[in-house]
Write a protein that holds these residues in place. Structure first.
Motif, PDB file in Angstrom:
ATOM      1  N   LEU A 167       0.900  -1.270  -0.181  1.00 53.97           N
ATOM      2  CA  LEU A 167       0.046  -0.055   0.091  1.00 53.97           C
ATOM      3  C   LEU A 167       0.775   1.160   0.168  1.00 53.97           C
ATOM      4  CD1 LEU A 167      -3.005   1.039   0.209  1.00 53.97           C
ATOM      5  CD2 LEU A 167      -2.633   1.048   2.776  1.00 53.97           C
ATOM      6  N   TYR A 168       1.859   1.163   0.807  1.00 54.78           N
ATOM      7  CA  TYR A 168       2.819   2.537   0.861  1.00 54.78           C
ATOM      8  C   TYR A 168       3.574   2.627  -0.552  1.00 54.78           C
ATOM      9  CZ  TYR A 168       5.940   5.631   3.134  1.00 54.78           C
ATOM     10  OH  TYR A 168       6.683   6.996   3.481  1.00 54.78           O
ATOM     11  N   ARG A 169       4.071   1.477  -0.935  1.00 54.65           N
ATOM     12  CA  ARG A 169       4.706   1.692  -2.200  1.00 54.65           C
ATOM     13  C   ARG A 169       3.743   2.257  -3.466  1.00 54.65           C
ATOM     14  NH1 ARG A 169       4.439  -1.028  -6.787  1.00 54.65           N
ATOM     15  NH2 ARG A 169       3.189  -2.669  -5.950  1.00 54.65           N
ATOM     16  N   LYS A 170       2.575   1.558  -3.507  1.00 56.52           N
ATOM     17  CA  LYS A 170       1.752   1.970  -4.566  1.00 56.52           C
ATOM     18  C   LYS A 170       1.135   3.375  -4.470  1.00 56.52           C
ATOM     19  CE  LYS A 170      -2.879   0.931  -6.563  1.00 56.52           C
ATOM     20  NZ  LYS A 170      -4.172   0.031  -6.369  1.00 56.52           N
ATOM     21  N   GLU A 171       0.796   3.718  -3.328  1.00 54.73           N
ATOM     22  CA  GLU A 171       0.056   5.114  -3.010  1.00 54.73           C
ATOM     23  C   GLU A 171       1.027   6.186  -2.757  1.00 54.73           C
ATOM     24  OE1 GLU A 171      -2.835   5.621  -3.119  1.00 54.73           O
ATOM     25  OE2 GLU A 171      -3.626   3.519  -3.443  1.00 54.73           O
ATOM     26  N   GLY A 172       2.388   5.803  -2.163  1.00 53.61           N
ATOM     27  CA  GLY A 172       3.334   6.679  -2.366  1.00 53.61           C
ATOM     28  C   GLY A 172       3.766   7.272  -3.527  1.00 53.61           C
ATOM     29  N   PHE A 232     -17.090   1.744   2.174  1.00 55.40           N
ATOM     30  CA  PHE A 232     -16.781   2.295   3.533  1.00 55.40           C
ATOM     31  C   PHE A 232     -15.393   1.714   4.083  1.00 55.40           C
ATOM     32  CE2 PHE A 232     -21.314   1.939   3.338  1.00 55.40           C
ATOM     33  CZ  PHE A 232     -21.583   3.368   3.391  1.00 55.40           C
ATOM     34  N   PHE A 233     -15.041   0.483   3.843  1.00 55.81           N
ATOM     35  CA  PHE A 233     -13.562  -0.060   4.381  1.00 55.81           C
ATOM     36  C   PHE A 233     -12.729   0.624   3.492  1.00 55.81           C
ATOM     37  CE2 PHE A 233     -17.014  -3.265   5.395  1.00 55.81           C
ATOM     38  CZ  PHE A 233     -17.117  -3.207   6.667  1.00 55.81           C
ATOM     39  N   ARG A 234     -12.705   0.870   2.476  1.00 54.69           N
ATOM     40  CA  ARG A 234     -11.492   1.538   1.562  1.00 54.69           C
ATOM     41  C   ARG A 234     -11.352   3.009   2.035  1.00 54.69           C
ATOM     42  NH1 ARG A 234      -8.436   4.580   0.005  1.00 54.69           N
ATOM     43  NH2 ARG A 234      -7.538   4.601  -2.214  1.00 54.69           N
ATOM     44  N   LEU A 235     -12.328   3.529   2.540  1.00 53.37           N
ATOM     45  CA  LEU A 235     -12.501   4.821   2.856  1.00 53.37           C
ATOM     46  C   LEU A 235     -11.600   4.888   4.295  1.00 53.37           C
ATOM     47  CD1 LEU A 235     -15.622   6.698   1.808  1.00 53.37           C
ATOM     48  CD2 LEU A 235     -13.392   7.315   1.097  1.00 53.37           C
ATOM     49  N   HIS A 236     -11.816   4.010   4.939  1.00 54.60           N
ATOM     50  CA  HIS A 236     -11.076   3.792   6.360  1.00 54.60           C
ATOM     51  C   HIS A 236      -9.380   3.817   6.343  1.00 54.60           C
ATOM     52  CE1 HIS A 236     -11.075   3.364  10.402  1.00 54.60           C
ATOM     53  NE2 HIS A 236     -10.793   2.157  10.558  1.00 54.60           N
ATOM     54  N   PHE A 237      -9.027   3.554   5.082  1.00 55.50           N
ATOM     55  CA  PHE A 237      -7.695   3.219   4.785  1.00 55.50           C
ATOM     56  C   PHE A 237      -7.058   4.374   3.826  1.00 55.50           C
ATOM     57  CE2 PHE A 237      -8.359  -0.974   6.259  1.00 55.50           C
ATOM     58  CZ  PHE A 237      -7.094  -1.605   6.916  1.00 55.50           C
ATOM     59  N   GLN A 238      -8.125   5.608   3.628  1.00 61.98           N
ATOM     60  CA  GLN A 238      -7.569   6.542   2.919  1.00 61.98           C
ATOM     61  C   GLN A 238      -6.657   7.326   3.527  1.00 61.98           C
ATOM     62  OE1 GLN A 238      -8.401   7.318  -0.238  1.00 61.98           O
ATOM     63  NE2 GLN A 238      -6.918   8.920  -0.152  1.00 61.98           N
ATOM     64  N   TYR A 239      -6.492   7.368   4.794  1.00 61.85           N
ATOM     65  CA  TYR A 239      -5.549   8.079   5.487  1.00 61.85           C
ATOM     66  C   TYR A 239      -4.007   7.795   4.996  1.00 61.85           C
ATOM     67  CZ  TYR A 239      -9.436   8.729   8.371  1.00 61.85           C
ATOM     68  OH  TYR A 239     -10.755   8.868   8.935  1.00 61.85           O
ATOM     69  N   LEU A 240      -4.064   6.473   4.627  1.00 62.27           N
ATOM     70  CA  LEU A 240      -2.757   5.800   4.314  1.00 62.27           C
ATOM     71  C   LEU A 240      -2.287   5.850   2.838  1.00 62.27           C
ATOM     72  CD1 LEU A 240      -2.782   2.511   6.287  1.00 62.27           C
ATOM     73  CD2 LEU A 240      -1.846   4.735   7.026  1.00 62.27           C
ATOM     74  N   CYS A 241      -3.267   6.640   1.919  1.00 58.72           N
ATOM     75  CA  CYS A 241      -3.322   6.559   0.672  1.00 58.72           C
ATOM     76  C   CYS A 241      -3.175   7.878  -0.020  1.00 58.72           C
ATOM     77  CB  CYS A 241      -4.766   6.036  -0.044  1.00 58.72           C
ATOM     78  SG  CYS A 241      -4.944   4.219   0.556  1.00 58.72           S
ATOM     79  N   ALA A 242      -2.917   8.016  -1.358  1.00 54.29           N
ATOM     80  CA  ALA A 242      -2.697   9.282  -2.121  1.00 54.29           C
ATOM     81  C   ALA A 242      -4.092  10.087  -2.194  1.00 54.29           C
ATOM     82  CB  ALA A 242      -2.048   9.180  -3.557  1.00 54.29           C
TER      83      ALA A 242
END
Length: 412
Positions: A37-42, A357-367
């Motif tokens: 997730l960090y690799r892709k979204e970073g 909803f569950f994807r949005l809960h991880f948006q903080y770690l995303c672009a």
């Protein structure tokens, strides 16, 4: 007051090397998902924001992690990211038995309803309460469908012959069990069993940490303490979802024990999408409430709490200390700010994610395609400490700070 950083020891410190400790929420999956997730979204955020960020495998032994090399805001920064793993504890807590899960449902519902915690939580944000009620409704609905199947086949058999009614009921029972097993096998889409196990884990001890989790939190503290005695410029602890309240207790213990050196690296705590009230509102959460009160007044660290009203799984913009009813007179943390999904995501992106909803809960770690002052990758791999990055940031005007919890004691 909130976010008052006067007297912070890490003022004006530029970061060349950083240690990041990420504490996941209640997640049974291997921590490699967070590296990917960090690799892709970073990479996506770097393209949008015009900086450089690359990853490579961790070079040293120890818990799972990776190394980051970044050029952000004209500076080169190296960060070691380490996942503080408790997924094995999560997996062990997730029963493989359908019957045991339904027993957990009854026990968890009783813990929140009988204590009055559910009604108090409903006065905060509806989203996370709906998320908590969702697995209850979904599991009861699955059970009802199975019972209806038994009833229908029994009635059909009885209409043919009296004895056939019993035969129909037996066949229906077999098909009902098969239906329940099918639903459980598809829980990767429904999330009913997963969420039920999540809420049951906190409710099982009425808000107290089970022994195996306390032992793991001690190990987390040892890892962070070692980093605080290294030659890095900042140690940043990130707690996401349920990991936020673990971070609170781990850091409170470190400061109480005198393990945060006065001349050491800057210490930052970033809580993301927290669900602290789901635990702190329970009767026996004395440990967590005491840690919230203690940490909120400490100058050894900077604590920024980020959430967004668009995240229906978090208690968005609810000051976890204030709503738990344990804010001391000298409270200065956390600084509660909004990631403002409706503003930091384009209209098209928001439309695509709004009901996930569950994807949005991880948006903080995303672009974010329209980034504001919250950027996970600038915070974890940029040249500013958490304190400096948010030094002039005022807390969100729409935050909730007033006490709501029925239980505010910090000792048995």
């Amino acid at each position: 007051m909130s976010g008052d950083q006067d007297g912070q020891r890490d003022a004006g410190r530029r970061v060349r090397r950083r240690r990041v400790f990420y504490i996941p929420g209640y997640d049974p999956i291997h921590p490699r998902r967070y590296r990917e997730l960090y690799r892709k979204e970073g990479a996506a955020q770097a393209t949008i924001s015009g900086y450089e960020i690359t990853l490579k495998p961790k070079a040293t032994a120890g818990p799972y992690g990776w190394q980051v090399a970044a050029r952000i805001e004209g500076a080169e920064v190296a960060a070691d990211v380490e996942v503080l793993v408790w997924s094995d504890i999560v997996r062990d807590s997730m029963s493989n038995s359908i019957a045991a899960t339904y027993l957990q449902l009854l026990q968890t519902a009783w813990a929140y309803i009988a204590s009055g915690a559910l009604w108090r939580l409903m006065r905060l944000r509806k989203g996370p309460v709906i998320a908590a009620l969702y697995p209850v409704g979904m599991l009861l609905g699955q059970a009802l469908l199975a019972l209806l199947l038994i009833w229908a086949l029994a009635r059909l058999g009885a209409a043919l012959a009296p004895l056939a009614g019993w035969i129909g009921a037996v066949i229906g029972a077999g098909l009902g069990v098969a239906l329940l097993r099918w639903f459980k096998g598809k829980d990767g889409k429904f999330f009913a069993y997963y969420l039920m196990h999540d809420y049951a884990y906190s409710a099982r001890h009425r808000g107290a940490n089970p022994p195996e989790l306390e032992a793991r939190m001690t190990e987390f503290g040892d890892r962070i303490a070692a980093a605080l005695h290294s030659d890095v410029d900042e140690v940043l602890v990130v707690g996401h979802s349920s990991g936020a309240h673990l971070g609170v207790s781990v850091l409170a213990d470190l400061i109480r024990q005198g393990r945060v050196p006065a001349e050491g690296p800057a210490l930052g705590f970033l809580s993301l999408g927290q669900v602290v009230p789901m635990v702190s509102f329970l009767p026996d959460a004395w440990r967590l409430r005491a840690d919230l009160a203690y940490l909120s007044a400490r100058r050894e660290l900077t604590w920024v709490d980020v959430s967004a009203p668009g995240d229906g799984c978090a208690f968005a913009l609810c000051d976890p200390v204030g709503v738990s009813g344990v804010a001391p007179g000298d409270k200065c943390w956390p600084l509660v700010v909004s990631a403002a999904f409706t503003q930091t995501l384009s209209a098209a992106r928001w439309k695509a994610l709004r009901w996930r909803f569950f994807r949005l809960h991880f948006q903080y770690l995303c672009a974010f395609d329209r980034p504001g002052d919250y950027d996970y990758f600038r915070i974890t791999a940029g040249p500013l400490t958490l304190a400096d990055r948010y030094r002039d940031r005022v807390p969100s005007k729409s935050r909730i700070e007033h006490p709501v919890s029925k239980y505010t004691s910090v000792a048995p």
